[in-house]
Design a protein around this motif. Structure first.
Motif, PDB file in Angstrom:
ATOM      1  N   ALA A  73       0.875  -1.121   0.051  1.00  0.00           N
ATOM      2  CA  ALA A  73      -0.058  -0.021   0.052  1.00  0.00           C
ATOM      3  C   ALA A  73       0.754   1.114   0.043  1.00  0.00           C
ATOM      4  O   ALA A  73       1.903   1.264   0.613  1.00  0.00           O
ATOM      5  N   LEU A  74       0.576   2.332  -0.911  1.00  0.00           N
ATOM      6  CA  LEU A  74       1.263   3.417  -0.801  1.00  0.00           C
ATOM      7  C   LEU A  74       0.649   4.584   0.254  1.00  0.00           C
ATOM      8  O   LEU A  74       1.002   5.615   0.550  1.00  0.00           O
ATOM      9  N   MET A  75      -0.525   4.330   0.499  1.00  0.00           N
ATOM     10  CA  MET A  75      -1.332   5.148   1.626  1.00  0.00           C
ATOM     11  C   MET A  75      -2.239   4.317   2.523  1.00  0.00           C
ATOM     12  O   MET A  75      -2.838   3.411   2.302  1.00  0.00           O
ATOM     13  N   GLY A  76      -2.248   4.779   3.666  1.00  0.00           N
ATOM     14  CA  GLY A  76      -3.108   4.242   4.990  1.00  0.00           C
ATOM     15  C   GLY A  76      -3.780   5.632   5.520  1.00  0.00           C
ATOM     16  O   GLY A  76      -3.792   6.765   5.042  1.00  0.00           O
ATOM     17  N   ASP A  77      -4.206   5.157   6.868  1.00  0.00           N
ATOM     18  CA  ASP A  77      -4.843   6.291   7.456  1.00  0.00           C
ATOM     19  C   ASP A  77      -4.206   7.437   8.115  1.00  0.00           C
ATOM     20  O   ASP A  77      -4.686   8.509   7.891  1.00  0.00           O
ATOM     21  N   ARG A  78      -3.010   7.164   8.158  1.00  0.00           N
ATOM     22  CA  ARG A  78      -1.993   8.466   8.421  1.00  0.00           C
ATOM     23  C   ARG A  78      -1.815   9.311   7.453  1.00  0.00           C
ATOM     24  O   ARG A  78      -1.878  10.493   7.684  1.00  0.00           O
ATOM     25  N   LEU A  79      -1.538   9.118   6.258  1.00  0.00           N
ATOM     26  CA  LEU A  79      -1.512   9.866   5.220  1.00  0.00           C
ATOM     27  C   LEU A  79      -2.670  10.301   4.878  1.00  0.00           C
ATOM     28  O   LEU A  79      -2.843  11.604   4.437  1.00  0.00           O
ATOM     29  N   ALA A  80      -3.684   9.791   4.799  1.00  0.00           N
ATOM     30  CA  ALA A  80      -5.149  10.094   4.383  1.00  0.00           C
ATOM     31  C   ALA A  80      -5.508  11.450   5.580  1.00  0.00           C
ATOM     32  O   ALA A  80      -6.004  12.334   4.996  1.00  0.00           O
ATOM     33  N   VAL A  97      -3.972   1.012  -1.430  1.00  0.00           N
ATOM     34  CA  VAL A  97      -4.076   1.570  -0.137  1.00  0.00           C
ATOM     35  C   VAL A  97      -4.377   0.649   1.065  1.00  0.00           C
ATOM     36  O   VAL A  97      -4.516  -0.543   0.750  1.00  0.00           O
ATOM     37  N   ARG A  98      -4.293   0.930   2.211  1.00  0.00           N
ATOM     38  CA  ARG A  98      -4.736   0.015   3.321  1.00  0.00           C
ATOM     39  C   ARG A  98      -5.284   0.858   4.318  1.00  0.00           C
ATOM     40  O   ARG A  98      -5.655   1.826   4.187  1.00  0.00           O
ATOM     41  N   ASP A  99      -5.812   0.186   5.458  1.00  0.00           N
ATOM     42  CA  ASP A  99      -6.664   0.881   6.550  1.00  0.00           C
ATOM     43  C   ASP A  99      -7.951   1.303   5.734  1.00  0.00           C
ATOM     44  O   ASP A  99      -8.584   2.225   6.072  1.00  0.00           O
ATOM     45  N   SER A 100      -8.592   0.582   4.884  1.00  0.00           N
ATOM     46  CA  SER A 100      -9.623   0.900   4.053  1.00  0.00           C
ATOM     47  C   SER A 100     -10.980   1.386   4.771  1.00  0.00           C
ATOM     48  O   SER A 100     -11.517   2.291   4.507  1.00  0.00           O
ATOM     49  N   ALA A 101     -11.181   0.574   5.864  1.00  0.00           N
ATOM     50  CA  ALA A 101     -12.376   0.777   6.812  1.00  0.00           C
ATOM     51  C   ALA A 101     -12.074   2.409   7.328  1.00  0.00           C
ATOM     52  O   ALA A 101     -13.205   3.082   7.583  1.00  0.00           O
ATOM     53  N   ASP A 102     -10.915   2.653   7.886  1.00  0.00           N
ATOM     54  CA  ASP A 102     -10.482   4.184   8.576  1.00  0.00           C
ATOM     55  C   ASP A 102     -10.781   5.081   7.395  1.00  0.00           C
ATOM     56  O   ASP A 102     -11.182   6.124   7.493  1.00  0.00           O
ATOM     57  N   LEU A 103     -10.332   4.887   6.167  1.00  0.00           N
ATOM     58  CA  LEU A 103     -10.026   5.786   5.079  1.00  0.00           C
ATOM     59  C   LEU A 103     -11.820   6.180   4.657  1.00  0.00           C
ATOM     60  O   LEU A 103     -11.894   7.476   4.138  1.00  0.00           O
ATOM     61  N   ALA A 104     -12.602   5.305   4.784  1.00  0.00           N
ATOM     62  CA  ALA A 104     -13.943   5.568   4.453  1.00  0.00           C
ATOM     63  C   ALA A 104     -14.706   6.605   5.564  1.00  0.00           C
ATOM     64  O   ALA A 104     -15.726   7.373   5.215  1.00  0.00           O
ATOM     65  N   ASN A 105     -13.835   6.985   6.680  1.00  0.00           N
ATOM     66  CA  ASN A 105     -14.348   8.087   7.420  1.00  0.00           C
ATOM     67  C   ASN A 105     -13.403   9.309   7.632  1.00  0.00           C
ATOM     68  O   ASN A 105     -13.656  10.329   8.198  1.00  0.00           O
ATOM     69  N   ILE A 106     -12.488   9.449   6.636  1.00  0.00           N
ATOM     70  CA  ILE A 106     -11.775  10.723   6.347  1.00  0.00           C
ATOM     71  C   ILE A 106     -12.237  11.517   5.308  1.00  0.00           C
ATOM     72  O   ILE A 106     -12.725  10.908   4.238  1.00  0.00           O
ATOM     73  N   PRO A 117      -2.498  -5.234   2.899  1.00  0.00           N
ATOM     74  CA  PRO A 117      -2.334  -4.414   4.136  1.00  0.00           C
ATOM     75  C   PRO A 117      -0.687  -4.235   4.420  1.00  0.00           C
ATOM     76  O   PRO A 117      -0.459  -3.685   5.698  1.00  0.00           O
ATOM     77  N   LEU A 118       0.085  -4.653   3.331  1.00  0.00           N
ATOM     78  CA  LEU A 118       1.445  -4.420   3.703  1.00  0.00           C
ATOM     79  C   LEU A 118       1.985  -2.974   3.405  1.00  0.00           C
ATOM     80  O   LEU A 118       1.544  -2.395   2.406  1.00  0.00           O
ATOM     81  N   LYS A 119       2.707  -2.356   4.263  1.00  0.00           N
ATOM     82  CA  LYS A 119       3.235  -1.022   4.128  1.00  0.00           C
ATOM     83  C   LYS A 119       4.381  -1.012   2.967  1.00  0.00           C
ATOM     84  O   LYS A 119       5.018  -1.930   2.856  1.00  0.00           O
ATOM     85  N   SER A 120       4.392   0.170   2.499  1.00  0.00           N
ATOM     86  CA  SER A 120       5.486   0.439   1.505  1.00  0.00           C
ATOM     87  C   SER A 120       6.992   0.522   2.160  1.00  0.00           C
ATOM     88  O   SER A 120       7.066   0.637   3.316  1.00  0.00           O
ATOM     89  N   LYS A 121       7.861   0.576   1.180  1.00  0.00           N
ATOM     90  CA  LYS A 121       9.253   0.847   1.486  1.00  0.00           C
ATOM     91  C   LYS A 121       9.421   2.203   1.846  1.00  0.00           C
ATOM     92  O   LYS A 121       8.525   3.154   1.531  1.00  0.00           O
ATOM     93  N   LYS A 122      10.602   2.801   2.521  1.00  0.00           N
ATOM     94  CA  LYS A 122      10.917   4.196   2.872  1.00  0.00           C
ATOM     95  C   LYS A 122      12.191   4.499   2.657  1.00  0.00           C
ATOM     96  O   LYS A 122      13.111   4.650   3.303  1.00  0.00           O
ATOM     97  N   GLU A 123      12.341   4.603   1.286  1.00  0.00           N
ATOM     98  CA  GLU A 123      13.837   4.847   0.741  1.00  0.00           C
ATOM     99  C   GLU A 123      13.887   6.151  -0.018  1.00  0.00           C
ATOM    100  O   GLU A 123      15.034   6.460  -0.319  1.00  0.00           O
ATOM    101  N   GLY A 124      12.880   6.750  -0.341  1.00  0.00           N
ATOM    102  CA  GLY A 124      12.909   8.263  -0.932  1.00  0.00           C
ATOM    103  C   GLY A 124      12.958   8.047  -2.428  1.00  0.00           C
ATOM    104  O   GLY A 124      13.518   8.992  -3.127  1.00  0.00           O
TER     105      GLY A 124
END
Length: 160
Positions: A73-80, A97-106, A117-124
């Motif tokens: 996933a490239l986006m979850g609840d924190r980035l949203a 994306v991930r955290d789809s149930a939470d995204l529905a409320n943002i 559900p897997l988060k992405s790398k953080k290499e920039g």
């Protein structure tokens, strides 16, 4: 202009619009949104995407070419949450994306090709502000994107 319909915009401005051929899924609370395009190209790494969310102008739509990867996933609840707090119109992700149930409320528009559900790398790694090509559309920073339940269209001018 929150009562636009992409179908009507296509009817009235057919010569000025490109229609995206990707069947995105809507994950955010806003199904209908529009704004100026800001671009990011990444592959399974969301560092530049996060930077864009933190820096683009209010009411922008961040378009992310994740190269169609379904590996993470490239986006979850924190980035949203960042996108909503900064007053962005939405994000369009050629990726997951991930955290789809939470995204529905943002309260932000979020379109993506699926979930993982897997988060992405953080290499920039990646590129910001370039011209993207996916879904049969050329996405240029500063163009306008309109998204609703019927699809996504892009124009080099604001439509009304």
């Amino acid at each position: 202009m929150t009562n636009f319909k992409t179908a009507d915009l296509c009817d009235h401005h057919a010569e000025h619009v490109q229609v995206c051929k990707i069947d995105f899924h809507s994950y955010g609370k806003k199904a209908r949104f529009f704004g100026k395009v800001e671009t990011v190209k990444v592959h399974e790494d969301n560092v530049l995407f996060l930077q864009a969310l933190e820096n683009v102008p209010e009411h922008s739509v961040v378009v992310v070419d994740g190269e169609g990867s379904r590996n993470c996933a490239l986006m979850g609840d924190r980035l949203a949450g960042i996108a909503a707090a900064r007053g962005l119109a939405g994000v369009i992700i050629n990726g997951c994306v991930r955290d789809s149930a939470d995204l529905a409320n943002i309260t932000v528009g979020i379109l993506a090709i699926g979930t993982n559900p897997l988060k992405s790398k953080k290499e920039g790694k990646g590129e910001r502000g370039g011209i993207l090509e996916f879904g049969g559309v050329t996405w240029k920073p500063g163009d306008y994107v309109y998204a609703d339940e019927d699809g996504v269209i892009v124009s080099d001018r604001e439509l009304g």
